[in-house]
Design an enzyme around this catalytic site. Structure first.
Site, PDB file in Angstrom:
ATOM      1  N   ARG A  32      -5.327  16.454  13.353  1.00 39.78           N
ATOM      2  CA  ARG A  32      -5.533  16.383  14.796  1.00 39.78           C
ATOM      3  C   ARG A  32      -5.048  17.677  15.437  1.00 39.78           C
ATOM      4  O   ARG A  32      -4.082  18.279  14.973  1.00 39.78           O
ATOM      5  CB  ARG A  32      -4.767  15.193  15.387  1.00 39.78           C
ATOM      6  N   TYR A  63     -12.794  16.502  11.599  1.00 37.76           N
ATOM      7  CA  TYR A  63     -11.640  15.774  11.046  1.00 37.76           C
ATOM      8  C   TYR A  63     -11.524  14.392  11.723  1.00 37.76           C
ATOM      9  O   TYR A  63     -11.567  14.287  12.960  1.00 37.76           O
ATOM     10  CB  TYR A  63     -10.334  16.565  11.227  1.00 37.76           C
ATOM     11  N   LYS A 114      -8.220   7.153  17.708  1.00 42.14           N
ATOM     12  CA  LYS A 114      -7.189   7.675  18.616  1.00 42.14           C
ATOM     13  C   LYS A 114      -7.720   7.827  20.043  1.00 42.14           C
ATOM     14  O   LYS A 114      -7.010   7.564  21.010  1.00 42.14           O
ATOM     15  CB  LYS A 114      -6.679   9.027  18.110  1.00 42.14           C
ATOM     16  N   HIS A 116       0.536   2.473  19.316  1.00 46.83           N
ATOM     17  CA  HIS A 116       0.418   3.090  17.988  1.00 46.83           C
ATOM     18  C   HIS A 116       1.301   2.286  17.022  1.00 46.83           C
ATOM     19  O   HIS A 116       2.369   2.732  16.628  1.00 46.83           O
ATOM     20  CB  HIS A 116       0.895   4.547  18.092  1.00 46.83           C
ATOM     21  N   SER A 157       2.864   9.403  13.359  1.00 43.35           N
ATOM     22  CA  SER A 157       1.867   9.592  12.306  1.00 43.35           C
ATOM     23  C   SER A 157       2.527  10.040  11.005  1.00 43.35           C
ATOM     24  O   SER A 157       3.432  10.883  11.017  1.00 43.35           O
ATOM     25  CB  SER A 157       0.877  10.669  12.747  1.00 43.35           C
ATOM     26  N   CYS A 192       4.485   8.491   8.946  1.00 43.54           N
ATOM     27  CA  CYS A 192       5.889   8.077   8.748  1.00 43.54           C
ATOM     28  C   CYS A 192       5.955   6.702   8.084  1.00 43.54           C
ATOM     29  O   CYS A 192       6.967   6.019   8.174  1.00 43.54           O
ATOM     30  CB  CYS A 192       6.636   8.047  10.076  1.00 43.54           C
ATOM     31  N   ASP A 238      -2.186   0.727  12.088  1.00 44.19           N
ATOM     32  CA  ASP A 238      -2.072   1.915  12.951  1.00 44.19           C
ATOM     33  C   ASP A 238      -2.064   1.611  14.447  1.00 44.19           C
ATOM     34  O   ASP A 238      -1.373   2.292  15.193  1.00 44.19           O
ATOM     35  CB  ASP A 238      -3.244   2.869  12.642  1.00 44.19           C
ATOM     36  N   ARG A 245      -6.995  12.043   3.212  1.00 46.24           N
ATOM     37  CA  ARG A 245      -7.074  10.654   3.677  1.00 46.24           C
ATOM     38  C   ARG A 245      -8.027   9.805   2.836  1.00 46.24           C
ATOM     39  O   ARG A 245      -8.925  10.328   2.175  1.00 46.24           O
ATOM     40  CB  ARG A 245      -7.605  10.640   5.124  1.00 46.24           C
TER      41      ARG A 245
HETATM   42  C1  OXD Z   1      -2.539   9.580  12.951  1.00 42.18           C
HETATM   43  C2  OXD Z   1      -3.463   8.707  12.200  1.00 42.18           C
HETATM   44  O1  OXD Z   1      -2.682  10.808  12.898  1.00 42.18           O
HETATM   45  O2  OXD Z   1      -3.280   7.478  12.232  1.00 42.18           O
HETATM   46  O3  OXD Z   1      -1.645   9.025  13.602  1.00 42.18           O
HETATM   47  O4  OXD Z   1      -4.438   9.203  11.596  1.00 42.18           O
HETATM   48 MN    MN Z   2      -1.752   6.895  13.612  1.00 39.18          MN
END
Ligand code: OXD
Ligand code: MN
Length: 600
Positions: A78, A206, A215, A235, A257, A259, A286, A384
């Site tokens: 991002r 991306y 998002k 989130h 993100s 974590c 998420d 990913r």
């Molecule tokens: C982020 C995702 O970047 O969930 O938070 O992809």
């Molecule tokens: Mn996320």
């Protein structure tokens, strides 16, 4: 434009038809294709993407239905510095967002979108975030020139014909326009126009920038809609913990993100706790949309229908459930391609292949170094997988419950080597909102920037709150007033280290030990000690049996260093000050009360 309408229009929604027409005039695609979500369509698009190299077929015996995609080298995460909230008033976007006026945003992006789809097809993707027909759900339409986006959106959201039917001839929808354009970072913009319920994303391929349901809609636009309509977009993962008596309690957890939200959402009970008979059900990894239920309880829906999870570090020990989930019908992005048509990533299962092709498409061997002697990674650190939620071994039909699941606890957490203890409980909702608002975390690979830098990331929403965060906190406080059965709010930190940088807490499955304590607190049957920062577990109240922790480790995990906390408060002062007098007074008061308690 050679052919604006290639199919019979599958809708009579005038606003939608006019908008598609208008966007096609701007982007000048050769053709427009309305996606119906059928399996024939999927096959056709996969075939097309294979022929252009947008997808690479993986070993269909070992990984049936799986493909590999490589993004441009400059387009792997991002881009927060290129992400804008475009509102008439700058204060409505707040200091937490980059801002432009809607006029400036449309003008800048229009220049890039202009003619960007020449020689390409514009796909129209009708999608629904949340179960179709649920009062939680929102419909969006994404126009895109990327087959990768269409195939990912198929996994990530309910999409196709049924969504158009639900939309009818005059339903409301979020307008999303995406074009890869020339993938030039200088011509990349991710723009949100919440006042127009519109998203324009250009110059990227991306996922986090271009799967507009995720998002952009489900967090930035939805947080704005939630404030207007009296609900919240967060989130957060959602998981169910089934107790041995069959009762299931649901919790949500907000971590920044990369974590460990996906890992926690798919937790496997560790050996030491297996005999207790807990089962974990994954509702989401998420995003959570939260509404107040009829009984004054908080209810959650996962608006997504798939996972877009981080690969490096994911393996059968850290997340066995994710490994099972991605064995079929999965799109892998930016990983190593092995000679046998399987994939590999750093921190994955097994040894790397003796040779392979790295995420950039170059020949790769383990141990390779670049010209500066630095290791060459096979997989991009933010590589990913995209996989359907329904393939998850811990999938629950509750995911499709239009009324959502009732939430007993909310957990906030950051990645912090110091300061925050393993777990603590807030005194009440208002204090819990402050605990979320002061969250901080070390930066990860999920966004472009300096890795490891500590930044404040309130509620893990800093990159995703679509309006002034001070107003967002006020909204949290208001929601608390309306909840007669408000969940308890906790804070956790799995990432505390000792002086040598060694993680003190084993994490992963053993996090269930902390969840067990949290459930105990919700049910009022485990003890806690009041401290300056909140309620801490009373010694012996968390099951630490069979863990290789020394008494010093345990002490460090639960300790509060007043000096460190007071220093951290200074950083909070600076951060909160950026919101000026829009900051809710109650949060400033909570901060000062904490300072007082720390000084006593
Ligand atoms: C982020 C995702 O970047 O969930 O938070 O992809
Ligand atoms: Mn996320």
């Amino acid at each position: 434009m050679k052919e604006v309408v290639a199919q019979q229009k599958p809708t009579n929604h005038k606003v939608l038809l006019n908008w598609v027409e208008e966007m096609a005039q701007l982007c000048q695609p050769d053709k427009i294709v309305w996606c119906d979500g059928s399996s024939e369509e999927k096959k056709r698009l996969e075939k097309e993407a294979l022929s252009t190299g947008e997808l690479i077929e993986l070993n269909q015996e070992k990984l049936p239905g799986c493909y590999l995609h490589r993004t441009a080298h400059n387009d792997v995460a991002r881009v927060e510095h290129l992400t804008f909230i475009c509102t008439k008033q700058k204060e409505d976007a707040g200091p937490n967002n980059n801002w432009m006026t809607p006029e400036a945003g449309y003008e800048k992006a229009r220049a890039i979108f202009k003619g960007s789809m020449r020689g390409r097809i514009m796909y129209v993707i009708p999608f629904c975030m949340g179960p179709l027909g649920s009062p939680f759900s929102k419909i969006g339409i994404e126009l895109t020139d990327s087959i990768y986006v269409v195939l990912n959106m198929r996994i990530m959201a309910r999409m196709g014909k049924a969504v158009l039917e639900q939309l009818g001839s005059d339903g409301e929808f979020t307008k999303g326009l995406h074009s890869k354009a020339d993938l030039n970072v200088d011509r990349r913009l991710i723009l949100h126009f919440p006042e127009d319920n519109t998203i324009w994303s250009v110059g990227s391929g991306y996922g986090g920038n271009v799967l507009l349901g995720k998002k952009c809609l489900a967090l930035r636009i939805a947080s704005w809609l939630g404030r207007r309509e009296g609900w919240m977009a967060e989130h957060m993962l959602i998981l169910g913990i089934e107790k041995p008596n069959g009762e299931i309690k649901y919790i949500t957890a907000a971590f920044p993100s990369a974590c460990g939200k996906t890992n926690l959402a798919m937790l496997v009970p560790p050996k030491g706790l297996k005999h207790k008979g807990y089962k974990i059900w994954t509702v989401g990894d998420d995003i959570a949309w939260l509404r107040i239920g009829n009984q004054g309880e908080l209810r959650a829906v996962n608006p997504e229908n798939g996972f877009f999870g981080v690969l490096p570090g994911t393996n059968s020990v850290t997340n066995q459930v994710a490994m099972e989930t991605m064995k079929r019908n999965t799109i892998y992005t930016n990983v190593v391609l092995a000679p046998d048509g399987t994939v590999w990533w750093e921190g994955g299962d097994g040894n790397p292949p003796a040779q392979g092709i790295d995420w950039k498409g170059n020949a790769w061997r383990p141990g390779m170094k670049d010209a500066d002697g630095k290791p060459v990674l096979g997989a991009q650190p933010n590589s990913r997988f995209t996989a359907p939620v329904a393939q998850c071994p811990t999938y629950t039909e509750k995911m499709n419950d239009p009324t959502g699941v009732p939430i007993s606890a909310i957990i906030f957490g950051g990645r912090r080597a110091r300061v925050a203890p393993l777990v603590y409980e807030s005194f009440n909702w208002q204090h819990g909102v402050y605990v979320g608002a002061q969250m901080a975390s070390e930066r990860t690979a999920a966004q472009v920037g300096t890795l490891g830098e500590v930044r404040r990331d309130p509620m893990a929403m800093l990159p995703f709150c679509g309006y002034n965060m001070a107003d967002y906190w006020a909204h949290w406080l208001e929601m608390g007033k309306k909840l007669s059965k408000a969940p308890k709010i906790f804070h956790v930190n799995w990432f505390r280290t000792d002086d040598k940088g060694r993680y003190l807490w084993p994490g992963f499955g053993d996090n269930l030990r902390v969840l067990e304590w949290i459930l105990g607190r919700v049910e009022g049957n485990v003890e806690a000690e009041q401290s300056a920062i909140g309620y801490l577990p009373k010694s012996g109240s968390i099951d630490l049996s069979d863990l290789p922790l020394t008494p010093n480790d345990v002490q460090a995990l639960f300790s509060i260093d007043r000096k460190e906390w007071l220093q951290d408060l200074k950083l909070q002062d600076e951060f909160f000050a950026t919101f000026g007098n829009r900051l809710p007074i109650k949060l400033a008061e909570e901060k000062e009360q904490l300072r007082k308690r720390l000084n006593t």
